[in-house]
Design an enzyme around this catalytic site. Structure first.
Site, short mmCIF file in Angstrom:
data_model
loop_
_atom_site.label_atom_id
_atom_site.label_comp_id
_atom_site.label_asym_id
_atom_site.label_seq_id
_atom_site.Cartn_x
_atom_site.Cartn_y
_atom_site.Cartn_z
N GLU A 111 0.84 -1.20 0.00
CA GLU A 111 0.00 0.00 0.00
C GLU A 111 0.87 1.26 0.00
O GLU A 111 0.59 2.23 -0.70
CB GLU A 111 -0.92 -0.01 1.22
CG GLU A 111 -2.01 -1.08 1.12
CD GLU A 111 -2.82 -1.25 2.39
OE1 GLU A 111 -4.05 -1.45 2.28
OE2 GLU A 111 -2.24 -1.17 3.50
N GLU A 131 -3.74 -10.40 3.61
CA GLU A 131 -4.79 -10.13 4.61
C GLU A 131 -5.91 -11.16 4.59
O GLU A 131 -6.43 -11.55 5.65
CB GLU A 131 -5.37 -8.72 4.38
CG GLU A 131 -4.46 -7.58 4.80
CD GLU A 131 -3.45 -7.20 3.75
OE1 GLU A 131 -2.75 -6.18 3.94
OE2 GLU A 131 -3.33 -7.90 2.71
#
Length: 255
Positions: A111, A131
């Site tokens: 990210e 995730e």
């Protein structure tokens, strides 16, 4: 005293930010994120370009789960929005940012990288969004930033399976712009940073501010915004200098 989590060196208008948590593969914690945020909130006036990298063979292995704080739904939402604010500040703060990547570029590390403007990866680089394998969902902006690079279909598969991409695969997919040899990411990042720093500051700023937003616009609005950006840059003192330098066959001397 221990070394700072974020090492900052400024030379010739280029700031090199090195994430420095080697024992954690430079995993992101709130303190490190706050130091990155503090730099981009108030960068030194002489800085024209930023190079972001890691230490001890890794860029950033994502959120430091060993420092996980239990939050309720509202607290988790606000924490996520805090990440978004920092990523947006990096992306739209006005300074071009070049990532020199190697090793882990995982979860929050991806990210972070996706919020930068130029990305370089060495052969050791691993891109991953794990995730989904941990029972959670991305919260630092990946669904938008990485999703715009990969597309929703490929990102869904990446998250469902925990798939890892190499530097060369990342190059083909757009996760990185350059795939280079071992030890070559930072030298190339600094070389590219010097080239970018030699551009007119206003045109650099407009490129950073406009292009991602134009991508989100309908065609007619995007074209109108392009015309406004052209008008701002092409009537600037830098444009006058750029044209004069071209005609006089010399390097431009921008502000």
């Amino acid at each position: 005293m221990s070394d700072p989590m974020l090492q900052i060196e400024v030379s010739d208008g280029i700031a090199t930010l090195t994430m420095n948590r080697p024992a954690k593969r430079n995993a992101m914690c709130d303190a490190l994120l706050a130091q990155i945020d503090a730099f981009f909130r108030n960068p030194p006036a002489e800085v024209k370009v930023v190079v972001l990298t890691g230490t001890a063979g890794h860029f950033c292995s994502g959120l430091d789960l060993s420092e996980h704080v239990s939050r309720d739904a509202e607290g988790t939402m606000r924490h996520s929005r805090g990440w978004h604010e920092v990523m947006q500040r990096i992306k739209f703060g006005g300074l071009p940012v070049v990532s020199a990547m190697f090793g882990a570029v995982i979860g929050g590390g991806l990210e972070l990288a996706a919020s930068t403007h130029v990305r370089i990866a060495e052969p050791s680089t691993i891109f991953q969004l794990p995730e989904g394998r941990r029972g959670i969902f991305v919260g630092g902006g990946a669904s938008v930033a990485v999703g715009r690079i990969l597309g929703a279909d490929r990102m869904t598969e990446m998250m469902l399976t925990g798939r890892k991409y190499t530097a060369d695969e990342g190059l083909a997919l757009g996760l990185t712009h350059y795939s280079v040899g071992d030890g070559e990411a930072l030298p190339l990042a600094l070389d590219l940073a010097r080239k970018i720093a030699a551009n007119a500051p206003l045109s650099n700023y407009i490129m950073i501010q406009a292009l991602s937003r134009i991508e989100d616009m309908p065609r007619s609005e995007g074209l109108f915004t392009e015309s406004l950006c052209a008008a701002i840059t092409q009537t600037s003192p830098d444009a006058v200098e750029g044209l004069a330098a071209f005609l006089e066959k010399r390097p431009p001397r921008f502000r």
